[in-house]
Motif scaffolding. Sequence first.
Motif, short mmCIF file in Angstrom:
data_model
loop_
_atom_site.label_atom_id
_atom_site.label_comp_id
_atom_site.label_asym_id
_atom_site.label_seq_id
_atom_site.Cartn_x
_atom_site.Cartn_y
_atom_site.Cartn_z
N ASP A 135 1.55 7.31 -0.48
CA ASP A 135 0.53 6.27 -0.31
C ASP A 135 -0.07 5.86 -1.65
OD1 ASP A 135 -0.64 8.71 -0.60
OD2 ASP A 135 -1.89 8.59 1.19
N ASP A 180 0.82 -1.21 0.00
CA ASP A 180 0.00 0.00 0.00
C ASP A 180 0.85 1.27 0.00
OD1 ASP A 180 -2.12 -1.67 0.07
OD2 ASP A 180 -2.79 -1.18 2.09
N ALA A 219 -2.98 4.90 3.74
CA ALA A 219 -1.71 4.36 4.20
C ALA A 219 -0.93 5.34 5.06
CB ALA A 219 -0.87 3.91 3.01
N LEU A 255 1.03 -1.61 8.27
CA LEU A 255 2.13 -1.45 7.30
C LEU A 255 3.46 -1.24 8.00
CD1 LEU A 255 0.35 0.96 4.79
CD2 LEU A 255 0.39 -1.54 4.77
N THR A 256 3.48 -1.47 9.31
CA THR A 256 4.71 -1.28 10.09
C THR A 256 5.12 -2.58 10.76
OG1 THR A 256 3.58 -0.64 12.14
CG2 THR A 256 4.06 1.12 10.55
N LYS A 287 7.00 -2.26 6.84
CA LYS A 287 6.83 -3.68 6.52
C LYS A 287 6.53 -3.81 5.02
CE LYS A 287 4.25 -6.35 9.16
NZ LYS A 287 3.05 -6.99 9.77
N ASN A 288 7.21 -4.77 4.38
CA ASN A 288 6.96 -5.04 2.97
C ASN A 288 5.88 -6.10 2.82
OD1 ASN A 288 7.01 -5.36 0.22
ND2 ASN A 288 9.19 -5.81 0.06
N LEU A 289 4.72 -5.70 2.34
CA LEU A 289 3.61 -6.63 2.14
C LEU A 289 3.53 -7.14 0.70
CD1 LEU A 289 0.79 -4.88 4.21
CD2 LEU A 289 2.35 -6.70 4.91
#
Length: 564
Positions: free
Chosen positions: A108, A48, A113, A173-174, A245-247
């Motif tokens: 974002d 995101d 995001a 996202l962290t 964090k890489n999603l």
Amino acid sequence: MFGCKCLYWNNLTDFPPLKQPQTFSLPASLPHWPSGEGFASGRINLGDLEVAEITAFEFIWRYVSPRDKNKSVSFYKPDNLPDSFHCLGHYCQPDSHLLRGFVLVARDIVKSALAKPLDYTLVWSSNEEPKSQGCGYFWLPQPPRGYKPVGFLVTTSPTKPDLDQVRCVRADLTEKCEAHKVIITALSDSLSVPLFIWKTRPSDRGMWGKGVSAGTFFCRTPLMISTEEMEEDEDRLCNNIACLKNLDSSLHAMPNIQQIHALIQHYGPRVFFHPDEVYLPSSVSWFFKNGAVLCSSDSEEPVDENGTNLPHGGTNDKQFWIDLPSNDKQKSKFLKRGDLETAKLYVHVKPAFGGTFTDLVFWIFCPFNGPATLKLGLLNISLAKTGQHVCDWEHFTLRISNFSGELHAVYFSQHSGGEWVEAQDLEFIQGSNKAVVYSSKHGHASFATSGMYLQGSDLLGIGIRNDTARSDLFVDSSSRYEVVAAEYLGGVVVEPPWLGYMREWGPKIVYGSRTEIERLNERLPWRLRCWVDAVLRKLPVELSGEEGPTGPKEKNNWFGDERW
């Protein structure tokens, strides 16, 4: 404000004049990397969020220790942000180093995001008089519910920063963040409340870790530490900010196989062995072809040149081990010497920091690890057996930015530990970006500079010597290498059969090495004997030669991060 009050610093007039920091660049220009999906494109999609790496900074403020004018840290904000990207926090580094670092900025992809902070909390100030010049103010963004800050802001004004200066990141996202290395402790002459400033790193690291370092710093005063936190390890005290964090599971910024070869050929270090080294490396196939045997409790058979008859997979059940031929002493002696002409580096390529960096792990194989040398002050004693064992696997790691393709740092593995050395502190082959690696005599530990490194007590001058020096004995890993694993590429890299051998690469030997040193120790004066005993208790158990070494895949850094 966590009960924190501003601190007064009474030596502002004694500061050295501010100078524009000098920046560091690699010795040679970067090549044009082969084309690919996302490697070295300047931006990385984390799901995101899209992030960009900023290495251009605008100076904000400098802290100079009132106790040591030569110890100072400068604080910066990212400069020249791409359109629609936002700052996540500020950067700092000691002035003893050339300016070379990074922070990530983000935009974002999904509108929720990122969010502006609701307010700021003043964490610390260098002066309680707003009219004073040269003051630094440290601010922690206060995020909306469901969001987390990723860094701190530093200003020279007691006025809170504008809310538009930074963005907080949606919590999912962290990733948890660790404060792992103190940059400086900011002190006050008038009050006793210091500010501790750390570097940060993701808690979730390793090959499959999703944590992404944002390059920001962490800071706190003792007044901000709860009773529960004081009982935890220092590495887990970073609770007020987070990493990213890489999603995006595609890891699109990782290099493809053509780019991997280009990276190795451009950055591959030259490994120098000591001029008196007698236990040199070889290729694995040379070792197998020239007499290595696979042993079990009731059998012994030659190992096939490619290791195809070695037990594959599973775990180290200690039912098999590799050894020198027991019935041919001449061949065993020949094998121990290695064969520099066939030696090569075996490269494992893996993601780091959630795929924002690439780790090129260079493994080097030596058929034999020689005995150690004990240093007792001015006396050096060559030991007969202590430290020696059949087969030795050592490694060093290049960490490369996937934003730019630039070399970030090199990890030098040293027996049971090691250290990261930043690019600006490396020695390079003239006219290239190929670092120099020094392999220690007999033990083959890796070091960034030549000299003598003591495994023990430098203060007492007692311990095991690690001697390194440049010589005509070297391996150029930029040309003599083999890529043996890159799991993220699927089946592109075919692993050699011997890599899946998970048992020991040497026999279990109990030769009483501690007793060897103890016999020497008994001849020493009583006071020196006590010192030697104290140092020996801290030396790694591998010096006793109790277990044969395991192969690369059995090491915890194969899937995990390096020890740092």
